[in-house]
Design a protein around this motif. Structure first.
Motif, mmCIF file in Angstrom:
data_model
loop_
_atom_site.group_PDB
_atom_site.id
_atom_site.type_symbol
_atom_site.label_atom_id
_atom_site.label_comp_id
_atom_site.label_asym_id
_atom_site.label_seq_id
_atom_site.Cartn_x
_atom_site.Cartn_y
_atom_site.Cartn_z
ATOM 1 N N SER A 134 49.328 44.316 45.719
ATOM 2 C CA SER A 134 50.545 44.627 44.966
ATOM 3 C C SER A 134 50.443 44.225 43.493
ATOM 4 C CB SER A 134 51.758 43.930 45.594
ATOM 5 O OG SER A 134 51.954 44.381 46.916
ATOM 6 N N ARG A 135 49.874 43.060 43.245
ATOM 7 C CA ARG A 135 49.770 42.601 41.867
ATOM 8 C C ARG A 135 48.456 42.994 41.199
ATOM 9 N NH1 ARG A 135 51.263 36.417 41.109
ATOM 10 N NH2 ARG A 135 50.353 37.021 39.115
ATOM 11 N N GLY A 136 47.472 43.399 41.989
ATOM 12 C CA GLY A 136 46.194 43.825 41.409
ATOM 13 C C GLY A 136 45.374 42.690 40.868
ATOM 14 N N CYS A 137 45.434 41.515 41.498
ATOM 15 C CA CYS A 137 44.635 40.375 41.046
ATOM 16 C C CYS A 137 43.153 40.657 41.297
ATOM 17 C CB CYS A 137 45.055 39.097 41.767
ATOM 18 S SG CYS A 137 46.756 38.603 41.426
ATOM 19 N N VAL A 138 42.311 40.266 40.354
ATOM 20 C CA VAL A 138 40.858 40.525 40.437
ATOM 21 C C VAL A 138 40.048 39.238 40.469
ATOM 22 C CG1 VAL A 138 41.091 42.760 39.312
ATOM 23 C CG2 VAL A 138 40.727 40.719 37.911
ATOM 24 N N GLU A 139 40.697 38.092 40.623
ATOM 25 C CA GLU A 139 39.944 36.833 40.642
ATOM 26 C C GLU A 139 39.059 36.789 41.890
ATOM 27 O OE1 GLU A 139 43.061 37.099 40.016
ATOM 28 O OE2 GLU A 139 43.390 36.264 38.011
ATOM 29 N N PRO A 140 37.746 36.559 41.718
ATOM 30 C CA PRO A 140 36.837 36.528 42.872
ATOM 31 C C PRO A 140 37.208 35.461 43.900
ATOM 32 C CG PRO A 140 35.617 36.706 40.825
ATOM 33 C CD PRO A 140 37.018 36.430 40.447
ATOM 34 N N ALA A 141 37.790 34.339 43.436
ATOM 35 C CA ALA A 141 38.128 33.271 44.372
ATOM 36 C C ALA A 141 39.127 33.753 45.412
ATOM 37 C CB ALA A 141 38.679 32.065 43.611
ATOM 38 N N LEU A 142 40.112 34.518 44.985
ATOM 39 C CA LEU A 142 41.115 35.034 45.920
ATOM 40 C C LEU A 142 40.480 35.983 46.929
ATOM 41 C CD1 LEU A 142 44.076 35.787 43.453
ATOM 42 C CD2 LEU A 142 43.692 33.732 44.801
ATOM 43 N N HIS A 143 39.629 36.874 46.449
ATOM 44 C CA HIS A 143 38.982 37.840 47.345
ATOM 45 C C HIS A 143 38.060 37.142 48.328
ATOM 46 C CE1 HIS A 143 40.463 40.376 44.096
ATOM 47 N NE2 HIS A 143 40.280 41.445 44.864
ATOM 48 N N ASN A 144 37.290 36.174 47.824
ATOM 49 C CA ASN A 144 36.357 35.476 48.710
ATOM 50 C C ASN A 144 37.093 34.684 49.787
ATOM 51 O OD1 ASN A 144 34.209 36.484 47.241
ATOM 52 N ND2 ASN A 144 34.050 34.681 45.922
#
Length: 1024
Positions: free
Chosen positions: A697-707
């Motif tokens: 929804s917010r389009g966050c691109v931080e790798p930490a969140l994805h990992n």
């Protein structure tokens, strides 16, 4: 210089003081009344310096016209605006055998009536009419023998030639209606003379006063007639409907309707058939000498009606009685029978000044019953035989008294101009004008004493001290009546001592009134009075808390509590209160905490954005839901980062909902500690929900969140991992997670489809195919492995992958499965039967491969035929090229002598030129100038260098030729090298310049976006 009599008369003036005892007034603290000069008296007498031909009998003034009947039986008419010009009309020859009894002038000052009584038997009473511009008085013959004692004029009449409808009263109690005027010069007109009513019903009842007035309302005409006799006051009222159009235009329109229809007579219609005597009257005890009904009685001695008008409409009226003035006020809305709104009997005052009997210059008073009087807005001026007194109509006290010396003559009457409100007192010798200045100056105080505070405030005339006194009295009246809220609202507008007012309400235990007073006083403070503002705000907050606590404890009603709560919230949300609370937050918080009002404490911290203290309090009390509510309401992300781990531990679902509600205000990376501290399935589910919100929804691109989301998927939700990975795409430069970390997670938790996807993403094709072949679901494995093998773009690698698939599917196949295994040849166009044969067993029958081998041979044959056709086409193309080259060798262009350069327009043959295949022809120098701006910097530099080298070589040849000496070998050898070099230079220069046509080549295409004119200013000047 004033005469001796005037100076002596001024000493006989007694005017009451306008300053009452200050001790009797309410004490105020804000105003001090300072008088810088003596106040002008309300009533001032001024003698009119007129050279009268004789003594005065009767006088009347209307509309600035003063009319007098003199003792020499002459009518004197004077315009007060031009007192030096007056006219005289003698009537002594007209009234032989008669004596004057009175005069009547209409409000317009244009019509004069004189009444006469017989001096001896044989004569009858007469009525004489004199128009203002006429010098010939006329007897009203239709009223002959009628002793007229009162005339009611039409106040809305505007004609100077006709009186309009009027009423006339007689000494026998009969009322006549008439209309008198002049036309065609001095011809008397008597119209509509008719008997209207008999107030005595046959008994003699002299009419001493008669007035009527009317008011229109839409189609209705309201008319009121007042009739005064020697002992009664009659009131006639009737509403007459107009048969025509609306009467709402104006009173003048009503007068026209009245004139046409004879409406005055209709007013008495409802009273004509009343038996015996009229009932709508009031008895009067008339003082002084009064008539008995006989014709010999003096009409001048009878009491008359006196009115106070405002724009031709009466505000009040009165008449003299035995015990005082019968004073009545009239309601402006006269559409009802009871049009009198107030009735008072004003008793006559005792004279304040009694001159000594031995003083011959003064006339001793004989009675306290006045001869006459007039009414103003606030006073009644009474005329006595020797003095004039003024009584206030508000408190009935004498405010002015002045005695006249006997040299001024016998006082006769006091009259008033209803149009200009000017008052005159006259004796048989002199006329005095009374100037009334600011008579309402003390009205505010008198109205306040009578509890009429609205009127008192109206007459304060913006005097702050007077207004303050009135407001204090009004507030005290409400306070003593028990209406504390209204009293508090008014007390707050006064300058009464703050402590005194507060003590009043504290003694009555009226917190709500005190609260209202404090809030109003708070609004009156200036911004720099910070100490007073702080004290009032703290006190108001405490009172609100007390009232709220009392309401909740006593069950005072949900609506009352809710209303009080809304008031408190609105008060706390105001800007001055918010600023004060920020400066004194500790005291306010402690005050609210002492009353246990957590709701308002939370609201206050929300308004002032001071959430940390209340959050800590909620957490210590275990009220996590309230703490979470505070976190939701505030706008400080730092507090969320600080308290989110605690809330997440106890209320994970609600916390995540709160975090999602905060939206873009929060940084998800800073919330990672709150997500990492717990690893239960419930916490994992809520963490995944928040991370999915942040990513999708917010389009966050931080790798930490994805990992971290990949880790949670791998541990708790393996079936969702592949979907998430596919949503990120198949380009490693576009994904926001670490593919190697994700592959380790997938392999560790044996999530094979996700592992295959990641290996493909990392271009680990061989491991991906081998892992895909290990899936338990054979059909899914078969589909996945083929998708994987089809992805590489390298044909060799793709063939290798298919060979791995073929090897896996062929090994161990039985005879009946050979055909199915050979089906891979149709799936991959790079595999041939010869590639698959090594993987089959040596004991397989050749018949199984017969079809595949034949198909392969056919494919090879087709390819051979295609190669043969390609070779034949290539040979044909080579022959066509050779033919075209041969043709170009013999091609030529013919240039005539008339050909011109396309650039300069000069004959082409005059200078070296170039001819292109397209037909364009250019001089060499013209083409060079045009081409040079379009050359690249490198090519331009190369052209410059070549031209310099050509110039150098040319100079060397010319130098050698000019020397003319040397050996033959030298002459033969010198030009060889330069000429050969020069030709090369020329050839290269020409190749650069004539590489393409100026108008047909790329140069023209590249110049499409360039303007035709570089210098527009120069072009404009040239074109002009």
């Amino acid at each position: 210089m004033a005469s001796m009599f005037d100076q002596y008369s001024s000493d006989l003036i007694r005017e009451s003081s306008t300053d009452p005892d200050a001790s009797a007034e309410p004490k105020t603290s804000g105003y001090v009344s300072v008088r810088t000069r003596k106040e002008v008296p309300i009533f001032t007498k001024q003698k009119m310096n007129l050279n009268l031909p004789s003594g005065i009998l009767f006088l009347s003034v209307q509309n600035d016209w003063l009319m007098m009947l003199m003792t020499n039986l002459t009518v004197l008419r004077m315009n007060l605006k031009q007192p030096d010009k007056f006219t005289e009309v003698p009537i002594d020859k007209t009234i032989g055998g008669l004596r004057p009894s009175s005069i009547y002038v209409d409000p317009l000052g244009a019509h004069l009536f004189l009444t006469f009584l017989p001096k001896s038997p044989g004569f009858t009473p007469e009525l004489l009419y004199l128009q203002r511009n006429s010098f010939k008085p006329k007897f009203v013959t239709k009223l002959k023998d009628q002793e007229i004692t009162a005339v009611g004029f039409n106040h809305v009449n505007t004609s100077e030639t006709s009186t309009g409808p009027i009423l006339l009263g007689t000494a026998h109690g009969v009322i006549w209606e008439a209309e008198v005027g002049l036309e065609s010069g001095d011809k008397l007109v008597q119209q509509n003379v008719r008997h209207a009513f008999d107030v005595g019903k046959g008994e003699p009842r002299p009419i001493t006063g008669l007035e009527f007035y009317l008011k229109t309302e839409q189609k209705s005409l309201h008319c009121i007639v007042l009739v005064l006799t020697v002992d009664r006051l009659y009131k006639f009222h009737n509403t007459i409907r107009s048969g025509g159009g609306s009467l709402a235009g104006s009173t003048a329109t009503a007068a026209q309707e009245l004139k046409l229809g004879g409406y005055l007579q209709k007013v008495f219609g409802p009273y004509q058939n009343v038996d015996d005597q009229l009932r709508d009257f009031e008895e009067l005890s008339v003082g002084g000498s009064k008539g008995t009904g006989s014709g010999s009685a003096s009409a001048g001695s009878w009491p008359k009606l006196v009115f106070n008008y405002e724009e031709d409409f009466p505000k009040s009226f009165g008449c003299l009685t035995e015990h005082g003035i019968n004073y009545q006020e009239i309601d402006p809305a006269i559409n009802q029978a009871q049009f009198v709104v107030q009735k008072e009997l004003i008793t006559y005052p005792e004279p304040r000044y009694v001159p000594p009997a031995t003083n011959s210059h003064k006339v001793a008073p004989r009675t306290n019953c006045p001869l006459s009087f007039i009414l103003t807005d606030f006073h009644a001026l009474l005329l006595y035989a020797d003095h004039v007194s003024a009584i206030s109509l508000l408190d009935y006290q004498v405010v002015y008294e002045e005695y006249f010396v006997e040299q001024y003559g016998r006082l006769i009457n006091i009259v008033k101009d209803v149009r200009s409100n000017v008052t005159f007192v006259y004796s048989n010798k002199l006329i005095f004008r009374y100037k009334i200045v600011n008579e309402q100056r003390n009205a505010w105080r008198l109205y306040a004493d009578r509890q009429k505070f609205e009127l008192a405030l109206q007459y304060c005339n913006k005097n702050p001290a007077h207004r303050d006194i009135v407001l204090v009295k009004q507030a005290q009246s409400y306070f003593y009546a028990g209406d504390y809220l209204q009293a508090a609202a008014i007390f707050s507008e006064t300058q009464l001592s703050f402590e005194e007012v507060c003590l009043k309400f504290l003694q009555k235990n009226s917190n709500q009134a005190l609260l209202l007073y404090l809030r109003n006083r708070l609004g009156q403070l200036k911004p720099h009075e910070k100490t007073q503002i702080t004290m009032l705000i703290v006190w108001i907050v405490q009172l609100f808390l007390v009232e709220l606590s009392h309401q909740r404890g006593s069950g005072g009603g949900e609506k009352a509590t809710r209303d009080l709560q809304k008031q408190f919230e609105a008060f706390m949300a105001s800007r001055p209160v918010m600023a004060c609370v920020r400066r004194n937050r500790t005291a306010i918080y402690d005050l609210m905490a002492s009353y246990g009002d957590t709701h308002n404490l939370t609201a206050l911290t929300t308004i002032n954005q001071d959430y940390e203290s209340v959050l800590q309090q909620y957490i210590n009390q275990g009220r996590y839901e309230d703490a979470l509510g505070v976190l939701s309401a505030q706008n400080r992300p730092e507090l969320v980062y600080q308290y989110a781990p605690i809330a997440m531990e106890v209320l994970p679902a609600a916390t995540v909902s709160m975090l999602i509600g905060q939206g873009h205000r929060l940084d998800p990376v800073r919330l990672m500690p709150a997500m990492l501290c717990l690893d239960t399935p419930q916490h994992a589910h809520e963490t995944v929900r928040y991370l999915e919100y942040c990513i999708h929804s917010r389009g966050c691109v931080e790798p930490a969140l994805h990992n971290y989301l990949i880790q949670l998927y791998g541990v708790h939700f393996p079936e969702q991992l592949l979907t998430f990975l596919e949503s990120q795409g198949r380009d490693t430069t576009m994904v926001h997670y670490d593919p190697h970390y994700a592959l380790r997670i997938a392999l560790r938790h044996d999530i094979r489809p996700a592992s295959v996807f990641l290996q493909c993403l990392l271009e680990m094709w061989v491991p991906a195919v081998r892992l895909a072949l290990t899936l338990e679901d054979a059909e899914a494995a078969r589909q996945l492995v083929r998708q994987t093998a089809a992805q590489p773009s390298d044909r060799v690698l793709r063939k290798r992958l298919w060979l791995l698939i073929a090897e896996h599917e062929i090994k161990g196949t039985r005879d009946e499965e050979v055909q199915r295994a050979l089906g891979i040849l149709q799936e991959c166009d790079q595999l041939r039967i010869e590639d698959l044969l090594p993987y089959f067993s040596d004991f397989q029958r050749i018949d199984h491969f017969k079809e595949a081998i034949c198909r392969s041979l056919k494919e090879y044959n087709v390819k051979i035929q295609e190669q043969r056709r390609d070779m034949e086409e290539s040979a044909k193309s080579a022959n066509r090229v050779r033919q075209e080259l041969q043709t170009f060798r013999s091609r030529s262009v013919t240039v005539s002598a008339q050909e011109q350069c396309t650039v300069c327009g000069i004959y082409l043959m005059l200078k070296p030129f170039f001819v292109f295949h397209c037909g364009h022809k250019f001089h060499a120098d013209c083409l060079e100038r045009q081409v040079l701006p379009y050359l690249s910097p490198e090519m331009s530099d190369r052209l410059t260098m070549l031209k310099q080298s050509l110039a150098t070589a040319q100079h060397a040849v010319e130098s050698a030729a000019s020397a003319g000496v040397g050996s033959a070998n030298a002459l033969e050898a010198a030009p060889v090298a330069p000429i050969s070099h020069k030709e090369k230079l020329k050839s290269e220069i020409e190749a650069i310049i004539s590489s393409e046509c100026l108008y047909c080549g790329n140069l023209m295409i590249n110049a499409l976006d360039k303007p035709f004119v570089e210098n527009w200013q120069q072009a404009d000047s040239e074109w002009d």
